[in-house]
Motif scaffolding. Structure first.
Motif, PDB file in Angstrom:
ATOM      1  N   LYS A 172     107.010 -42.109  53.733  1.00  0.00           N
ATOM      2  CA  LYS A 172     106.425 -40.879  54.283  1.00  0.00           C
ATOM      3  C   LYS A 172     106.688 -39.681  53.386  1.00  0.00           C
ATOM      4  O   LYS A 172     105.764 -38.906  53.082  1.00  0.00           O
ATOM      5  CB  LYS A 172     106.975 -40.625  55.682  1.00  0.00           C
ATOM      6  CG  LYS A 172     106.461 -39.321  56.292  1.00  0.00           C
ATOM      7  CD  LYS A 172     106.691 -39.250  57.784  1.00  0.00           C
ATOM      8  CE  LYS A 172     105.706 -40.125  58.541  1.00  0.00           C
ATOM      9  NZ  LYS A 172     105.756 -39.884  60.001  1.00  0.00           N
ATOM     10  N   PHE A 224     104.260 -36.970  51.314  1.00  0.00           N
ATOM     11  CA  PHE A 224     104.380 -35.513  51.425  1.00  0.00           C
ATOM     12  C   PHE A 224     104.550 -34.886  50.034  1.00  0.00           C
ATOM     13  O   PHE A 224     104.011 -33.815  49.742  1.00  0.00           O
ATOM     14  CB  PHE A 224     105.575 -35.148  52.297  1.00  0.00           C
ATOM     15  CG  PHE A 224     105.390 -35.412  53.767  1.00  0.00           C
ATOM     16  CD1 PHE A 224     104.255 -36.043  54.247  1.00  0.00           C
ATOM     17  CD2 PHE A 224     106.360 -35.031  54.688  1.00  0.00           C
ATOM     18  CE1 PHE A 224     104.085 -36.295  55.605  1.00  0.00           C
ATOM     19  CE2 PHE A 224     106.200 -35.256  56.037  1.00  0.00           C
ATOM     20  CZ  PHE A 224     105.066 -35.897  56.506  1.00  0.00           C
ATOM     21  N   LYS A 232      97.709 -36.327  61.827  1.00  0.00           N
ATOM     22  CA  LYS A 232      99.031 -36.157  62.421  1.00  0.00           C
ATOM     23  C   LYS A 232     100.058 -35.715  61.380  1.00  0.00           C
ATOM     24  O   LYS A 232     100.870 -34.821  61.630  1.00  0.00           O
ATOM     25  CB  LYS A 232      99.465 -37.468  63.068  1.00  0.00           C
ATOM     26  CG  LYS A 232     100.836 -37.399  63.717  1.00  0.00           C
ATOM     27  CD  LYS A 232     101.192 -38.730  64.360  1.00  0.00           C
ATOM     28  CE  LYS A 232     102.595 -38.675  64.969  1.00  0.00           C
ATOM     29  NZ  LYS A 232     102.957 -39.977  65.597  1.00  0.00           N
ATOM     30  N   ASN A 233     100.007 -36.319  60.203  1.00  0.00           N
ATOM     31  CA  ASN A 233     100.996 -36.019  59.183  1.00  0.00           C
ATOM     32  C   ASN A 233     100.742 -34.691  58.477  1.00  0.00           C
ATOM     33  O   ASN A 233     101.665 -34.149  57.848  1.00  0.00           O
ATOM     34  CB  ASN A 233     101.063 -37.145  58.149  1.00  0.00           C
ATOM     35  CG  ASN A 233     101.806 -38.358  58.688  1.00  0.00           C
ATOM     36  OD1 ASN A 233     102.745 -38.219  59.463  1.00  0.00           O
ATOM     37  ND2 ASN A 233     101.371 -39.539  58.291  1.00  0.00           N
ATOM     38  N   ALA A 245     100.172 -31.914  60.016  1.00  0.00           N
ATOM     39  CA  ALA A 245     101.027 -31.005  60.788  1.00  0.00           C
ATOM     40  C   ALA A 245     102.494 -31.229  60.447  1.00  0.00           C
ATOM     41  O   ALA A 245     103.291 -30.283  60.395  1.00  0.00           O
ATOM     42  CB  ALA A 245     100.785 -31.217  62.283  1.00  0.00           C
ATOM     43  N   GLN A 246     102.868 -32.472  60.201  1.00  0.00           N
ATOM     44  CA  GLN A 246     104.259 -32.790  59.886  1.00  0.00           C
ATOM     45  C   GLN A 246     104.698 -32.197  58.547  1.00  0.00           C
ATOM     46  O   GLN A 246     105.810 -31.669  58.425  1.00  0.00           O
ATOM     47  CB  GLN A 246     104.463 -34.306  59.875  1.00  0.00           C
ATOM     48  CG  GLN A 246     104.519 -34.941  61.245  1.00  0.00           C
ATOM     49  CD  GLN A 246     105.711 -34.424  62.043  1.00  0.00           C
ATOM     50  OE1 GLN A 246     106.846 -34.436  61.580  1.00  0.00           O
ATOM     51  NE2 GLN A 246     105.447 -33.941  63.252  1.00  0.00           N
ATOM     52  N   VAL A 247     103.844 -32.279  57.535  1.00  0.00           N
ATOM     53  CA  VAL A 247     104.237 -31.746  56.233  1.00  0.00           C
ATOM     54  C   VAL A 247     104.376 -30.229  56.285  1.00  0.00           C
ATOM     55  O   VAL A 247     105.258 -29.648  55.638  1.00  0.00           O
ATOM     56  CB  VAL A 247     103.243 -32.186  55.123  1.00  0.00           C
ATOM     57  CG1 VAL A 247     101.925 -31.439  55.199  1.00  0.00           C
ATOM     58  CG2 VAL A 247     103.860 -32.014  53.742  1.00  0.00           C
ATOM     59  N   ARG A 261     105.371 -28.639  58.938  1.00  0.00           N
ATOM     60  CA  ARG A 261     106.618 -28.432  59.670  1.00  0.00           C
ATOM     61  C   ARG A 261     107.832 -28.648  58.772  1.00  0.00           C
ATOM     62  O   ARG A 261     108.829 -27.912  58.851  1.00  0.00           O
ATOM     63  CB  ARG A 261     106.693 -29.394  60.863  1.00  0.00           C
ATOM     64  CG  ARG A 261     107.948 -29.256  61.713  1.00  0.00           C
ATOM     65  CD  ARG A 261     107.981 -30.303  62.805  1.00  0.00           C
ATOM     66  NE  ARG A 261     108.270 -31.624  62.272  1.00  0.00           N
ATOM     67  CZ  ARG A 261     109.514 -32.109  62.109  1.00  0.00           C
ATOM     68  NH1 ARG A 261     110.564 -31.360  62.431  1.00  0.00           N
ATOM     69  NH2 ARG A 261     109.695 -33.321  61.634  1.00  0.00           N
ATOM     70  N   VAL A 262     107.754 -29.649  57.887  1.00  0.00           N
ATOM     71  CA  VAL A 262     108.909 -30.033  57.082  1.00  0.00           C
ATOM     72  C   VAL A 262     109.214 -29.022  55.986  1.00  0.00           C
ATOM     73  O   VAL A 262     110.389 -28.722  55.708  1.00  0.00           O
ATOM     74  CB  VAL A 262     108.681 -31.438  56.469  1.00  0.00           C
ATOM     75  CG1 VAL A 262     109.657 -31.712  55.327  1.00  0.00           C
ATOM     76  CG2 VAL A 262     108.814 -32.503  57.548  1.00  0.00           C
ATOM     77  N   LEU A 307     116.293 -32.009  58.008  1.00  0.00           N
ATOM     78  CA  LEU A 307     115.338 -33.093  57.764  1.00  0.00           C
ATOM     79  C   LEU A 307     116.054 -34.450  57.755  1.00  0.00           C
ATOM     80  O   LEU A 307     115.607 -35.401  58.421  1.00  0.00           O
ATOM     81  CB  LEU A 307     114.627 -32.873  56.426  1.00  0.00           C
ATOM     82  CG  LEU A 307     113.729 -34.027  55.956  1.00  0.00           C
ATOM     83  CD1 LEU A 307     112.572 -34.241  56.923  1.00  0.00           C
ATOM     84  CD2 LEU A 307     113.213 -33.768  54.548  1.00  0.00           C
ATOM     85  N   GLU A 339     117.205 -35.978  61.022  1.00  0.00           N
ATOM     86  CA  GLU A 339     116.162 -36.629  61.824  1.00  0.00           C
ATOM     87  C   GLU A 339     115.976 -38.099  61.432  1.00  0.00           C
ATOM     88  O   GLU A 339     115.426 -38.874  62.213  1.00  0.00           O
ATOM     89  CB  GLU A 339     114.834 -35.893  61.648  1.00  0.00           C
ATOM     90  CG  GLU A 339     114.817 -34.489  62.221  1.00  0.00           C
ATOM     91  CD  GLU A 339     113.469 -33.804  62.078  1.00  0.00           C
ATOM     92  OE1 GLU A 339     113.316 -32.668  62.584  1.00  0.00           O
ATOM     93  OE2 GLU A 339     112.553 -34.401  61.457  1.00  0.00           O
ATOM     94  N   TRP A 340     116.449 -38.462  60.242  1.00  0.00           N
ATOM     95  CA  TRP A 340     116.193 -39.813  59.734  1.00  0.00           C
ATOM     96  C   TRP A 340     117.446 -40.682  59.654  1.00  0.00           C
ATOM     97  O   TRP A 340     117.358 -41.908  59.806  1.00  0.00           O
ATOM     98  CB  TRP A 340     115.572 -39.720  58.337  1.00  0.00           C
ATOM     99  CG  TRP A 340     114.146 -39.286  58.332  1.00  0.00           C
ATOM    100  CD1 TRP A 340     113.664 -38.009  58.300  1.00  0.00           C
ATOM    101  CD2 TRP A 340     112.994 -40.135  58.380  1.00  0.00           C
ATOM    102  NE1 TRP A 340     112.296 -38.000  58.307  1.00  0.00           N
ATOM    103  CE2 TRP A 340     111.849 -39.302  58.346  1.00  0.00           C
ATOM    104  CE3 TRP A 340     112.808 -41.513  58.422  1.00  0.00           C
ATOM    105  CZ2 TRP A 340     110.553 -39.790  58.382  1.00  0.00           C
ATOM    106  CZ3 TRP A 340     111.517 -42.025  58.445  1.00  0.00           C
ATOM    107  CH2 TRP A 340     110.401 -41.164  58.428  1.00  0.00           C
TER     108      TRP A 340
END
Length: 340
Positions: A205, A209, A248-249, A251-253, A255-256, A264, A267-268
């Motif tokens: 992922k 990004f 979906k991703n 929006a994630q990038v 956010r990150v 970060l 979360e993993w």
């Protein structure tokens, strides 16, 4: 002679003012230095202005240190007209000069030192031993620049390094991050089975990004407010990476990017050993810590320039960073750049 005397008086006056200002600041804001200065004034029976004048006389008589000498400009350089003059022959200046010359510009690079490279230098720190004394490793050398400037043809050799990261622990254990993802998974499992399972998904992922960041890096910013067709074409640099993310991703990038790398990685992963090994790549060569906002972007930024598709580049330049500078200089000269 009158002008020389007038100039000398100006210099002495400036030195006196500077000395008086410095003494005054010391008295007001530096307790230790202020005490020393008050004792010096009392023992010498001097006023602050008398002390300043005395100090100015000492400064005026101080020996002048000669600057490094460098051969004068060549006859050609003194009389030629250039489209571009690059001040400073550091690695960035050499790359810029090479690209400009490749595009057909006449370019002159001016460098004060006897060697080019700036921070990319190899120096003999001990007799018989040469080191990259400032910048080190292969860094994040642009693979595009390597190809565009034919650097391998000019002698660039990058020696592979594996593992990418070796992180020793206080208890004698260690974590190694390898090019081979499966091998790294086995290493991580020594500290956390859950982290070992998360690692390949994280790599996949965040790798995607980082491609968006790579597109942003290679994009010429639009000429606002007069955006033209060429500016719109530049958006193609990020179109494919963004399309590959999915809605979906995207929006994630977004956010990150503003996050801290610590948040970060929390979360993993659960192991501090694993998080520390990865977070180091986000704060390399900057003065921020891993809890600073924006360091997640720095992780992606460094990832985007990696030479192996992972979050950290691997490899050493044969001959040290000075060999890179020499390669860049040879490539620039090959395109017609003059370096003096």
């Amino acid at each position: 002679m009158a002008n020389d005397e007038k100039q000398r008086n100006k210099i002495v006056a400036a030195l006196a003012v500077g000395a008086a200002l410095g003494a005054g600041i010391a008295l007001l804001f530096s307790p230790k230095r202020g005490r020393e200065l008050r004792t010096q004034l009392r023992d010498g029976g001097l006023s602050l202005m008398e002390f300043a004048q005395q100090r100015a006389g000492q400064l005026e008589k101080a020996p002048v240190v000669a600057e490094e000498t460098k051969p004068a400009l060549s006859v050609k350089a003194r009389h030629a007209d250039y489209d571009v003059i690059v001040i400073g022959g550091g690695h960035n200046g050499l790359v810029t000069a090479a690209y400009l010359a490749k595009a057909g510009r006449s370019v002159l690079v001016l460098e004060k030192r006897e060697v080019v490279g700036g921070t990319a230098v190899t120096e003999e720190l001990f007799p018989g031993y040469r080191f990259s004394s400032l910048a080190d490793g292969a860094g994040y050398l642009s693979l595009t620049a390597v190809t565009d400037l034919n650097l391998e043809r000019h002698g660039l050799q990058i020696l592979p390094a594996d593992p990418l990261i070796f992180s020793p622990q206080p208890d004698g254990n260690y974590l190694a991050i390898w090019h081979d993802t499966n091998r790294t998974i086995q290493e991580i499992a020594k500290f956390s089975q859950a982290d070992a399972e998360s690692y390949p998904r994280f790599i996949e992922k965040m790798g995607k990004f980082s491609q968006v960041v790579a597109g942003l890096k290679n994009m010429t910013p639009p000429d606002l407010p007069d955006v033209g067709i060429r500016d719109m074409m530049e958006l193609l640099n990020i179109a494919n990476p963004v399309r590959g993310l999915g809605r979906k991703n995207i929006a994630q990038v977004i956010r990150v990017m503003p996050m801290s790398v610590a948040d970060l990685l929390n979360e993993w992963f659960e192991s501090d050993v694993v998080k520390g090994a990865i977070a180091a790549a986000a704060v390399k060569d900057i003065s921020w810590g891993p809890q600073e906002a924006g360091t997640a972007y720095m992780l992606l930024y460094n990832w985007s320039g990696s030479n192996n598709g992972l979050f950290r580049s691997g490899g050493q330049i044969k001959g040290g960073m000075g060999a890179l500078a020499e390669t860049l200089a040879n490539a620039a000269k090959g395109f017609g750049v003059e370096i003096v």
